[in-house]
Design an enzyme around this catalytic site. Structure first.
Site, PDB file in Angstrom:
ATOM      1  N   TYR A  61      50.191  43.090  52.794  1.00 21.27           N
ATOM      2  CA  TYR A  61      51.313  43.382  52.341  1.00 21.27           C
ATOM      3  C   TYR A  61      52.355  43.781  53.158  1.00 21.27           C
ATOM      4  O   TYR A  61      53.461  43.099  53.379  1.00 21.27           O
ATOM      5  CB  TYR A  61      51.218  44.252  50.851  1.00 21.27           C
ATOM      6  CG  TYR A  61      50.273  43.640  50.057  1.00 21.27           C
ATOM      7  CD1 TYR A  61      50.681  42.542  49.209  1.00 21.27           C
ATOM      8  CD2 TYR A  61      48.942  44.333  49.746  1.00 21.27           C
ATOM      9  CE1 TYR A  61      49.796  41.985  48.423  1.00 21.27           C
ATOM     10  CE2 TYR A  61      48.162  43.655  48.661  1.00 21.27           C
ATOM     11  CZ  TYR A  61      48.559  42.601  47.934  1.00 21.27           C
ATOM     12  OH  TYR A  61      47.935  41.916  46.994  1.00 21.27           O
ATOM     13  N   PRO A  89      53.784  38.994  41.640  1.00 20.74           N
ATOM     14  CA  PRO A  89      53.468  38.205  40.586  1.00 20.74           C
ATOM     15  C   PRO A  89      54.553  38.445  39.264  1.00 20.74           C
ATOM     16  O   PRO A  89      55.234  39.458  39.409  1.00 20.74           O
ATOM     17  CB  PRO A  89      52.097  38.772  40.192  1.00 20.74           C
ATOM     18  CG  PRO A  89      51.574  39.642  41.055  1.00 20.74           C
ATOM     19  CD  PRO A  89      52.759  40.268  41.891  1.00 20.74           C
ATOM     20  N   HIS A 131      53.598  43.925  44.904  1.00 19.46           N
ATOM     21  CA  HIS A 131      52.288  44.054  44.597  1.00 19.46           C
ATOM     22  C   HIS A 131      51.530  45.019  45.630  1.00 19.46           C
ATOM     23  O   HIS A 131      50.264  45.296  45.431  1.00 19.46           O
ATOM     24  CB  HIS A 131      51.795  42.688  45.238  1.00 19.46           C
ATOM     25  CG  HIS A 131      50.422  42.431  44.551  1.00 19.46           C
ATOM     26  ND1 HIS A 131      49.370  42.937  44.345  1.00 19.46           N
ATOM     27  CD2 HIS A 131      49.885  41.047  44.006  1.00 19.46           C
ATOM     28  CE1 HIS A 131      48.270  42.593  43.760  1.00 19.46           C
ATOM     29  NE2 HIS A 131      48.567  41.405  43.660  1.00 19.46           N
ATOM     30  N   SER A 145      43.211  33.513  40.096  1.00 17.72           N
ATOM     31  CA  SER A 145      42.929  34.952  39.770  1.00 17.72           C
ATOM     32  C   SER A 145      43.032  34.972  38.129  1.00 17.72           C
ATOM     33  O   SER A 145      44.000  34.478  37.670  1.00 17.72           O
ATOM     34  CB  SER A 145      44.155  35.761  40.050  1.00 17.72           C
ATOM     35  OG  SER A 145      43.783  37.250  40.030  1.00 17.72           O
TER      36      SER A 145
HETATM   37  N1  COA Z   1      26.503  33.857  27.818  1.00 13.24           N
HETATM   38  C1  COA Z   1      27.475  34.509  26.699  1.00 13.24           C
HETATM   39  N2  COA Z   1      28.362  35.444  27.323  1.00 13.24           N
HETATM   40  C2  COA Z   1      28.640  35.434  28.358  1.00 13.24           C
HETATM   41  C3  COA Z   1      27.903  34.829  29.587  1.00 13.24           C
HETATM   42  C4  COA Z   1      26.934  33.984  29.141  1.00 13.24           C
HETATM   43  N3  COA Z   1      26.162  33.662  30.003  1.00 13.24           N
HETATM   44  N4  COA Z   1      28.390  35.226  30.827  1.00 13.24           N
HETATM   45  C5  COA Z   1      29.319  36.312  30.674  1.00 13.24           C
HETATM   46  N5  COA Z   1      29.593  36.317  29.420  1.00 13.24           N
HETATM   47  C6  COA Z   1      30.522  37.288  28.532  1.00 13.24           C
HETATM   48  C7  COA Z   1      30.513  38.555  29.137  1.00 13.24           C
HETATM   49  O1  COA Z   1      29.501  39.318  28.814  1.00 13.24           O
HETATM   50  C8  COA Z   1      32.060  39.053  28.791  1.00 13.24           C
HETATM   51  O2  COA Z   1      31.868  39.496  27.531  1.00 13.24           O
HETATM   52  P1  COA Z   1      33.016  40.620  27.163  1.00 13.24           P
HETATM   53  O3  COA Z   1      34.210  40.125  27.090  1.00 13.24           O
HETATM   54  O4  COA Z   1      32.368  40.903  25.535  1.00 13.24           O
HETATM   55  O5  COA Z   1      32.579  41.896  27.945  1.00 13.24           O
HETATM   56  C9  COA Z   1      32.728  37.813  28.856  1.00 13.24           C
HETATM   57  O6  COA Z   1      31.924  36.745  28.668  1.00 13.24           O
HETATM   58  C10 COA Z   1      33.559  37.497  30.008  1.00 13.24           C
HETATM   59  O7  COA Z   1      32.889  37.440  31.145  1.00 13.24           O
HETATM   60  P2  COA Z   1      32.901  36.315  32.451  1.00 13.24           P
HETATM   61  O8  COA Z   1      33.978  35.530  31.900  1.00 13.24           O
HETATM   62  O9  COA Z   1      31.735  35.900  33.061  1.00 13.24           O
HETATM   63  O10 COA Z   1      33.766  37.123  33.501  1.00 13.24           O
HETATM   64  P3  COA Z   1      34.546  38.615  33.689  1.00 13.24           P
HETATM   65  O11 COA Z   1      35.126  39.366  32.566  1.00 13.24           O
HETATM   66  O12 COA Z   1      33.051  39.466  34.201  1.00 13.24           O
HETATM   67  O13 COA Z   1      35.437  38.467  34.825  1.00 13.24           O
HETATM   68  C11 COA Z   1      36.052  38.617  37.071  1.00 13.24           C
HETATM   69  C12 COA Z   1      35.135  37.943  36.149  1.00 13.24           C
HETATM   70  C13 COA Z   1      35.606  38.040  38.449  1.00 13.24           C
HETATM   71  C14 COA Z   1      37.474  38.146  36.893  1.00 13.24           C
HETATM   72  C15 COA Z   1      35.953  40.203  37.078  1.00 13.24           C
HETATM   73  O14 COA Z   1      34.622  40.495  37.533  1.00 13.24           O
HETATM   74  C16 COA Z   1      37.044  40.911  37.883  1.00 13.24           C
HETATM   75  O15 COA Z   1      36.604  41.241  39.120  1.00 13.24           O
HETATM   76  N6  COA Z   1      38.233  41.151  37.416  1.00 13.24           N
HETATM   77  C17 COA Z   1      39.432  41.808  38.047  1.00 13.24           C
HETATM   78  C18 COA Z   1      40.047  40.528  38.745  1.00 13.24           C
HETATM   79  C19 COA Z   1      41.419  40.965  39.213  1.00 13.24           C
HETATM   80  O16 COA Z   1      41.330  42.262  39.631  1.00 13.24           O
HETATM   81  N7  COA Z   1      42.461  40.219  39.032  1.00 13.24           N
HETATM   82  C20 COA Z   1      43.823  40.540  39.304  1.00 13.24           C
HETATM   83  C21 COA Z   1      44.194  40.592  40.779  1.00 13.24           C
HETATM   84  S1  COA Z   1      45.688  41.346  41.031  1.00 13.24           S
HETATM   85  C1  HC5 Z   2      49.887  40.178  36.656  1.00 13.26           C
HETATM   86  C2  HC5 Z   2      48.987  38.988  37.452  1.00 13.26           C
HETATM   87  C3  HC5 Z   2      48.763  39.624  38.753  1.00 13.26           C
HETATM   88  C4  HC5 Z   2      47.721  38.795  39.603  1.00 13.26           C
HETATM   89  C5  HC5 Z   2      47.785  39.117  40.968  1.00 13.26           C
HETATM   90  C6  HC5 Z   2      46.723  38.737  41.861  1.00 13.26           C
HETATM   91  O1  HC5 Z   2      45.843  38.149  41.560  1.00 13.26           O
HETATM   92  O2  HC5 Z   2      46.768  38.875  43.172  1.00 13.26           O
HETATM   93  C7  HC5 Z   2      46.184  38.853  44.101  1.00 13.26           C
HETATM   94  C8  HC5 Z   2      45.344  39.940  44.490  1.00 13.26           C
HETATM   95  C9  HC5 Z   2      44.279  39.740  45.625  1.00 13.26           C
HETATM   96  O3  HC5 Z   2      43.983  40.556  46.402  1.00 13.26           O
HETATM   97  O4  HC5 Z   2      43.560  38.817  45.377  1.00 13.26           O
HETATM   98  C10 HC5 Z   2      47.169  38.238  45.248  1.00 13.26           C
HETATM   99  N1  HC5 Z   2      48.024  37.057  44.928  1.00 13.26           N
HETATM  100  C11 HC5 Z   2      49.019  37.479  44.471  1.00 13.26           C
HETATM  101  C12 HC5 Z   2      48.030  36.397  46.417  1.00 13.26           C
HETATM  102  C13 HC5 Z   2      47.306  36.057  44.166  1.00 13.26           C
END
Ligand code: COA
Ligand code: HC5
Length: 631
Positions: A112, A125, A348, A559
């Site tokens: 960043y 975003p 961000h 994402s």
């Molecule tokens: N059968 C039935 N249900 C299942 C399943 C299966 N085989 N596998 C997963 N599920 C269910 C899970 O239990 C979960 O249920 P819940 O909603 O009741 O808790 C749901 O399905 C969703 O799970 P899944 O789709 O596998 O993924 P997740 O929610 O664990 O997400 C990531 C995965 C990578 C997105 C998450 O771990 C993460 O890191 N999130 C943060 C991302 C982030 O920071 N984004 C923004 C960046 S700026």
């Molecule tokens: C409100 C939605 C925000 C999503 C933001 C996101 O996924 O940011 C990424 C963060 C990271 O470290 O992977 C970076 N990105 C903006 C470049 C996608």
């Protein structure tokens, strides 16, 4: 409230405004949240051999066999006992023992603060909230007033130390980012930016900034007894702001913040040479957050409405429209149009999407509950208008920023896909991870469009660890590539296709697990590289290799940001010839935003969006037909 003297609560890269005077900083982090933070595990440094093996496996579907063979040799040299990798690994492990998080400062700087690209489109975003039903300025301001009150209600959770702790996979998460999104702002520097967090100062702010027709106002949102203004009071103050900013011919000073960071860094120093300008800029930086009351945007068809609002959130539509109605350095900016469009954009550097989404869910819940209550008519001060002296040089900088912004607006290709056929329900019925299912659909869509697999990034959280940010899940794997190649192959039976899909999804789940437990490859490689920059005279060969460049060039940057609220999240692509894909999977539908650049002939957001829709439907049909046939 309890004020504690805490060392090291300041996030690396975040500047305390009253800093430098003291070695320790006074902050509002109170006992409960501190105890929680202190109990979090430290980010591990994965074993070197594990990362090197993972790296080679990750390259397999995206580089040629010749390239891979060359890289194998480089990796063998790198990991050999006494080799350069070995040395860097030991240094990294030493660093990890000394600091709270060996990665977070490097991450914040390299991703960043050192990044010189403009923040709108390239890093900030956008979030689109569900369309509201207001159609005029009364509705717009009533909504804005409620929203502001809702954010203050969220702030109360932070101030009173009652923010609920988040969990992922049953493990408590680092809550630090929640303390970084209010009262903070990015500040441009000639080579590197900083983030200043005014919550940490001795006089935390009590005002927000409101911008309308490019004119900025300070709106004090607390009464003298410390209680927040009521919705009704805020509404009356917004009316005053509106009525004293009716002129539409003002210089869009805020557009300066949309520039390339070096350009803005120079223009900033020039701007704040003037005392009035400096005070106005400081007031914006110090405010709790910003609210942008936008001018109406061009009308579009219902089908294009969401895509148009996505663009409004990402860049404001250009200098003729609302791009000057922003301060892009501000961490949180809520955007409210007259036609019911609303959402936000956020800078961000200080935080990831999930804390922002939690805030939105909280505010939306608050707005549902809150009624306009008549408050006693205590006369409130007129909100202060911020003055700017526009010298010929500042004027020139504004003109330059307008031109660049308009080019950026023309270049961004954005398409929102409201996929309505199913949501997480369908993959769950088939006992598949919904996130991995969507990722495989993105892989299939890409393969169908380009007949090849590309380097793909999916964001995962590292917040299980103290000060953790994100890790990369590599969605393109040998298993995903087998599945996408088989999917349209007439010689492969449905049962075989389902088996390949299931295997690919399973591997994606395993990789997700590794990532959230700090055992993936990308941040470790970055750490070794950064360590190399610090202690070596030349960069190790594996980082100078073509394979490494291919792996880091993400044609698909994706994402998942799950919210309770039915909103659409979006961000721009990270490479000139790639896609940015952000999705919010709901129970029975999925909101997906796809971005690309118009200047790239090979990419097309609308076309990719259709390919994603078809891929999701085809994968559902495959699972259903196969399940039926097996009965
Ligand atoms: N059968 C039935 N249900 C299942 C399943 C299966 N085989 N596998 C997963 N599920 C269910 C899970 O239990 C979960 O249920 P819940 O909603 O009741 O808790 C749901 O399905 C969703 O799970 P899944 O789709 O596998 O993924 P997740 O929610 O664990 O997400 C990531 C995965 C990578 C997105 C998450 O771990 C993460 O890191 N999130 C943060 C991302 C982030 O920071 N984004 C923004 C960046 S700026
Ligand atoms: C409100 C939605 C925000 C999503 C933001 C996101 O996924 O940011 C990424 C963060 C990271 O470290 O992977 C970076 N990105 C903006 C470049 C996608």
């Amino acid at each position: 409230m309890l004020y504690l003297l805490v060392r090291n609560v300041l996030r690396p890269g975040v500047v305390n405004p009253t800093h430098l005077a003291k070695s320790a900083s006074v902050t509002k982090v109170t006992k409960r949240s501190m105890v929680h933070q202190e109990g979090l595990p430290k980010l591990p440094v994965p074993p070197l051999k594990q990362t090197c093996e993972g790296y080679l496996a990750m390259l397999q579907p995206i580089v040629s066999e010749e390239e891979l063979e060359h890289t194998r040799q480089l990796v063998t040299e790198f990991v050999s006992p006494g080799g350069v990798g070995d040395r860097l690994q030991r240094s990294l492990e030493r660093r990890a023992r000394k600091v709270d998080n060996w990665l977070s400062e490097w991450w914040m700087q390299s991703t960043y603060l050192d990044c010189r690209m403009p923040v709108p489109v390239y890093t900030s975003p956008g979030v689109i909230l569900p369309r509201m039903h207001f159609q005029d300025r009364q509705g717009q301001m009533r909504f804005a007033a409620k929203l502001i009150a809702g954010v203050l209600d969220f702030k109360q959770l932070i101030d009173s130390d009652t923010l609920p702790i988040e969990y992922l996979g049953g493990k408590p998460l680092c809550m630090d980012q929640y303390y970084q999104v209010l009262s903070s702002c990015r500040i441009p520097g000639p080579k590197r930016d900083t983030v200043v967090n005014h919550t940490l100062g001795t006089t935390p702010p009590t005002h927000i900034t409101v911008v309308h027709n490019f004119q900025f106002f300070i709106l004090d949102v607390y009464n003298s007894d410390g209680t927040p203004l009521t919705v009704d009071q805020i509404y009356m103050q917004l009316e005053k702001i509106w009525n004293s900013s009716l002129q539409t011919n003002k210089e869009p000073i805020g557009i300066l913040t949309s520039q390339h960071r070096n350009t803005w860094g120079k223009a900033y120093n020039n701007l704040i040479k003037d005392k009035t300008n400096k005070e106005s800029v400081r007031a914006i930086q110090k405010s709790i957050f910003t609210v942008c009351l936008d001018a109406p945007m061009p009308r579009v068809s219902d089908e294009m409405y969401q895509s148009r609002v996505a663009a409004q959130m990402l860049h404001g539509g250009g200098s003729r429209w609302n791009s000057g109605n922003r301060w892009f350095d501000k961490t949180l900016q809520f955007i409210i149009g007259e036609d019911g469009s609303c959402g936000l954009t956020y800078e961000h550097a200080p935080a990831e999407g999930p804390p922002i989404v939690f805030l939105i869910d909280h505010v939306v819940g608050y707005m549902r509950r809150s009624e306009m209550v008549r408050s006693p008519m205590v006369p409130l001060h007129m909100p202060q208008k911020l003055r700017f002296n526009i010298t010929p040089e500042v004027k020139k900088d504004i003109e330059n920023a307008k031109q660049n912004m308009n080019m950026m607006v023309h270049d961004l290709d954005v398409r929102v896909l409201l996929f309505s056929h199913f949501g997480i329900n369908v993959p769950k019925q088939h006992k598949l991870s919904p996130d991995a299912f969507v990722q495989m659909a993105l892989q299939l869509a890409y393969y169908r469009m380009y007949q090849l697999c590309c380097s793909t990034y999916e964001t995962s959280s590292l917040r299980m660890f103290k000060l953790g940010r994100t890790e990369t899940i590599r969605s393109t794997t040998t298993e995903s590539s087998k599945f996408v190649q088989a999917m349209d192959d007439a010689g492969t039976s449905n049962t075989e296709k389902v088996a390949l899909l299931t295997k690919a999804i399973q591997l994606h789940r395993d990789n997700t697990r590794k990532a959230i437990y700090g055992q993936a490859i990308d941040r470790h490689l970055l750490g070794l590289k950064m360590q190399g920059i610090t202690e070596l005279t030349s960069m190790p060969d594996i980082f100078m290799d073509t394979s490494y460049a291919v792996a880091m060039h993400y044609h698909l940057f994706t994402s998942q940001v799950g919210a309770k609220t039915d909103c659409v999240m979006c961000f721009g692509p990270t490479v000139p010839d790639g896609y940015g894909v952000c999705y919010n999977p709901m129970e029975e539908h999925i909101n997906i935003a796809i971005t690309a650049f118009n200047s790239c002939e090979e990419t097309n957001a609308a076309k990719f969006s259709r390919a994603v829709e078809t891929a999701l439907l085809d994968m559902q049909a495959l699972l259903e037909q196969t399940a039926l046939a097996g009965r």
